[in-house]
Scaffold this active site. Structure first.
Site, PDB file in Angstrom:
ATOM      1  N   LYS A 203       0.858  -1.182   0.000  1.00  0.00           N
ATOM      2  CA  LYS A 203       0.000   0.000   0.000  1.00  0.00           C
ATOM      3  C   LYS A 203       0.895   1.233   0.000  1.00  0.00           C
ATOM      4  O   LYS A 203       1.495   1.578   1.017  1.00  0.00           O
ATOM      5  CB  LYS A 203      -0.902   0.035   1.239  1.00  0.00           C
ATOM      6  CG  LYS A 203      -1.990   1.090   1.106  1.00  0.00           C
ATOM      7  CD  LYS A 203      -2.367   1.770   2.393  1.00  0.00           C
ATOM      8  CE  LYS A 203      -1.445   2.875   2.809  1.00  0.00           C
ATOM      9  NZ  LYS A 203      -1.418   4.059   1.930  1.00  0.00           N
ATOM     10  N   SER A 258       5.452   7.353  10.115  1.00  0.00           N
ATOM     11  CA  SER A 258       5.614   8.083  11.368  1.00  0.00           C
ATOM     12  C   SER A 258       5.568   7.135  12.569  1.00  0.00           C
ATOM     13  O   SER A 258       4.921   6.085  12.530  1.00  0.00           O
ATOM     14  CB  SER A 258       4.507   9.123  11.497  1.00  0.00           C
ATOM     15  OG  SER A 258       3.254   8.471  11.478  1.00  0.00           O
ATOM     16  N   GLU A 279      10.054   1.019  10.382  1.00  0.00           N
ATOM     17  CA  GLU A 279      11.029   2.077  10.080  1.00  0.00           C
ATOM     18  C   GLU A 279      10.306   3.397  10.346  1.00  0.00           C
ATOM     19  O   GLU A 279       9.510   3.841   9.530  1.00  0.00           O
ATOM     20  CB  GLU A 279      11.479   1.987   8.614  1.00  0.00           C
ATOM     21  CG  GLU A 279      12.166   0.674   8.257  1.00  0.00           C
ATOM     22  CD  GLU A 279      13.565   0.541   8.858  1.00  0.00           C
ATOM     23  OE1 GLU A 279      14.116   1.551   9.329  1.00  0.00           O
ATOM     24  OE2 GLU A 279      14.096  -0.586   8.843  1.00  0.00           O
ATOM     25  N   LEU A 280      10.576   3.994  11.500  1.00  0.00           N
ATOM     26  CA  LEU A 280       9.734   5.109  11.956  1.00  0.00           C
ATOM     27  C   LEU A 280      10.477   6.449  11.935  1.00  0.00           C
ATOM     28  O   LEU A 280      11.485   6.602  11.269  1.00  0.00           O
ATOM     29  CB  LEU A 280       9.189   4.766  13.345  1.00  0.00           C
ATOM     30  CG  LEU A 280       8.512   3.383  13.443  1.00  0.00           C
ATOM     31  CD1 LEU A 280       8.022   3.101  14.847  1.00  0.00           C
ATOM     32  CD2 LEU A 280       7.380   3.234  12.434  1.00  0.00           C
ATOM     33  N   CYS A 313      13.559  10.889   7.091  1.00  0.00           N
ATOM     34  CA  CYS A 313      13.658  10.417   8.476  1.00  0.00           C
ATOM     35  C   CYS A 313      15.081  10.591   8.988  1.00  0.00           C
ATOM     36  O   CYS A 313      15.309  10.716  10.179  1.00  0.00           O
ATOM     37  CB  CYS A 313      13.245   8.958   8.557  1.00  0.00           C
ATOM     38  SG  CYS A 313      14.140   7.940   7.374  1.00  0.00           S
ATOM     39  N   GLU A 410       9.952  16.042  14.838  1.00  0.00           N
ATOM     40  CA  GLU A 410      10.556  15.960  13.504  1.00  0.00           C
ATOM     41  C   GLU A 410      10.119  17.192  12.715  1.00  0.00           C
ATOM     42  O   GLU A 410       8.923  17.437  12.549  1.00  0.00           O
ATOM     43  CB  GLU A 410       9.980  14.721  12.817  1.00  0.00           C
ATOM     44  CG  GLU A 410      10.991  13.754  12.336  1.00  0.00           C
ATOM     45  CD  GLU A 410      10.349  12.578  11.593  1.00  0.00           C
ATOM     46  OE1 GLU A 410       9.144  12.312  11.733  1.00  0.00           O
ATOM     47  OE2 GLU A 410      11.100  11.932  10.870  1.00  0.00           O
TER      48      GLU A 410
END
Ligand code: NAP
Length: 509
Positions: A203, A258, A279-280, A313, A410
């Site tokens: 997705k 996120s 993987e944030l 990121c 962030e």
């Protein structure tokens, strides 16, 4: 085109470029699939719905893409489940050759992929080309890894058994990707899944689904069997992926996005104890010690801060600079940032494109204003740029106070907040004062200090005198609330493999 000082240009020039390239843009857009890709078929969504993809440099419409429903998501998982058994049985060499063919095919279409990413995401063409090279490399890297999966055979310490350990594909995976690196975030998951023998449903982000659809077309062209990869763009992420995460046939979720959404998906995944890779978000510290080569640190800072307009990121989020060199560093960084050309990504002169949307630009400006209210000074920038698109002036803030939200959140934009430290202990304390732990950057000429930093800084990755660390051959990933698992390197394929153990009776008994 919006311009900063140091370069001359005019809006006429940009208009000319836009006119010249419009034909090639339209030709490309007409050739990119906009349907769902399920079980080897390109098809409309079950309710025939579509959603619109926009160009962030102009706000104009690029394409209408099929909008997957929950029923489409379920059909995609059905296809992945049906294909899993036979796909797992294919020879590793076959999967390797397919990935290698996909690498060649993608490289042959480099310019198309670069232009498409510039159009739907906004990054300058030069950066988009860089992402094509980086993203494609995961296909080549995992084509090489596919044939290197091994196990072991050993004798139990008491000699009474033989122990056989081998690896099996995890099974059908759900892959969810963000908008900021539309190609690389897909190839970083799809390539190891293919190499390991997993089938998948992907997705893509609703803001940038076109690149993933074109990538799926490449995989179809090189012969990926139906059902191995299924693509379901949708404007209703949770409603479509929720039932898949709850479906006991799904074996793994790999998510990049996120921390907020990652936490939620981890909780959902707990219901059936799914394998997860997360993987944030990040809040990377960029440390400059007094012994550093300041010019090199400034060069590194520009890359670490402004790659992808700061929408990465891995973007340096906090500049923590020794008080002796902070003024020099701030002045030199501001001078560099002022000279950058900001404009639509399709203009070859543009070094910095627009932010992805109005909401993102508002958030960046809000963080800048909050920093100023809590004591920071604007060295350069500090404003959205007038006109079309979501451009923001490259910004340097000095004297940022501990209360400023920009040090905890962030930024995801071209803003460099600078704080100072007195000694190494304070630098480490400030750098680690965050829930995130994705990447850190250190500039120093002292090798022993660099090694100490690799042990003291709480991050999954560290750049020493380097403003970029991403590399397909290296394990990318974070600790703390920046995530779980690794992508790339020899670790990347492990995320898609289960370890199985077989105990064998003593052959001499
Ligand atoms: P995001 O809002 O978390 O979205 C990421 C993906 O999750 C998108 O495909 C999104 O779909 C989907 N999503 C949103 N809500 C969902 C839900 N309830 N259920 C299932 N899927 C859902 O993040 P983003 O704004 O796209 O990306 C920026 C973030 O990604 C930043 O925090 C950045 O640090 C992080 N990131 C991390 C890495 C890494 O490797 N650590 C790499 C790149 C980016 P929609 O598009 O429809 O919202």
């Amino acid at each position: 085109m919006a311009m900063l000082s140091g370069r001359s240009s005019s809006s006429t020039r940009t208009e000319n470029i836009v006119t010249i390239t419009r034909t090639s843009q339209q030709t490309l857009l007409d050739s990119v699939p906009t349907a769902l890709y399920i079980d080897g078929q390109w098809r409309a969504s079950t309710d025939a719905g579509t959603f619109v993809v926009h160009d962030p440099a102009t706000g104009s419409e690029l394409a209408a893409v099929a909008d997957a429903t929950a029923a489409d998501g379920s059909a995609a998982l059905d296809a992945a489940v049906d294909a899993q058994k036979s796909w797992a049985r294919t020879a590793p060499r076959e999967r390797a050759e397919l990935l290698r063919a996909a690498f060649d095919a993608l490289i042959a279409r480099s310019e198309d992929f670069a232009l498409l990413m510039t159009l739907e995401m906004g990054k300058p063409l030069a950066e988009a080309r860089g992402e094509v090279a980086y993203g494609a490399e995961f296909l080549r890297w995992f084509s090489e890894e596919a044939v290197r999966v091994s196990g072991r055979y050993s004798t139990a310490p008491d000699g009474r058994m033989r122990l056989l350990v081998h690896k099996r594909p995890v099974g059908p995976c759900l892959l969810i990707t963000p908008w900021n690196f539309p190609l690389a975030m897909a190839t970083r998951k799809v390539a190891p899944a293919i190499a390991a023998g997993c089938t998948m449903v992907i997705k893509p982000a609703a803001l940038t689904p076109l690149t993933t659809l074109l990538f799926a077309q490449i995989l179809e062209e090189v012969g990926l069997p139906p059902g191995v990869l299924n693509v379901i763009p949708t404007s209703r992420a949770g409603a479509v992926t929720g039932p898949l995460i709850a479906d006991p046939r799904l074996r793994k979720l790999s998510f990049t996005g996120s921390t907020e959404i990652g936490r939620q998906l981890l909780a959902d995944s707990a219901q059936q104890v799914l394998r997860t890779s997360m993987e944030l978000g990040g809040n990377a510290p960029f440390l400059v010690f007094a012994d550093a080569d300041i010019d090199a640190a400034v060069e590194g800072a520009v890359v670490a801060k402004l790659r992808n307009m700061g929408e990465a990121c891995t973007a340096a989020n906090r500049f923590i600079v020794h008080e002796f060199v902070a003024d020099e560093f701030a002045a030199k960084l501001a001078r560099k940032m002022q000279r950058l050309t900001v404009g639509p990504g399709i203009d070859p002169d543009s070094e910095l494109g627009p932010l992805i949307d109005q909401k993102s630009r508002d958030k960046v400006h809000d963080l800048v204003q909050d920093a100023v209210t809590t004591g920071a000074s604007i060295v350069t920038g500090g404003q959205p740029m007038p006109g079309d698109g979501y451009f923001y002036l490259p910004t340097v803030l000095s004297g940022v106070g501990a209360a400023a939200r920009i040090l905890r959140e962030e930024v995801f934009g071209p803003v460099a907040p600078i704080t100072t430290f007195r000694d190494e202990e304070e630098a480490v304390r400030l750098a680690n004062d965050t829930e995130y732990g994705l990447v850190a950057y250190v500039y120093t000429r002292d090798t022993a200090r660099a090694l100490r930093m690799s042990e003291e800084l709480e991050s999954g990755m560290l750049g020493i005198n380097a403003g970029v660390v991403s590399n397909p051959a290296a394990p990318f990933g974070g600790i703390k609330q920046s995530g779980l698992g690794r992508e790339g390197g020899s670790e990347g394929i492990e995320e898609y493999l289960d370890t199985r153990y077989v105990g064998l009776a003593d052959p001499y008994a």
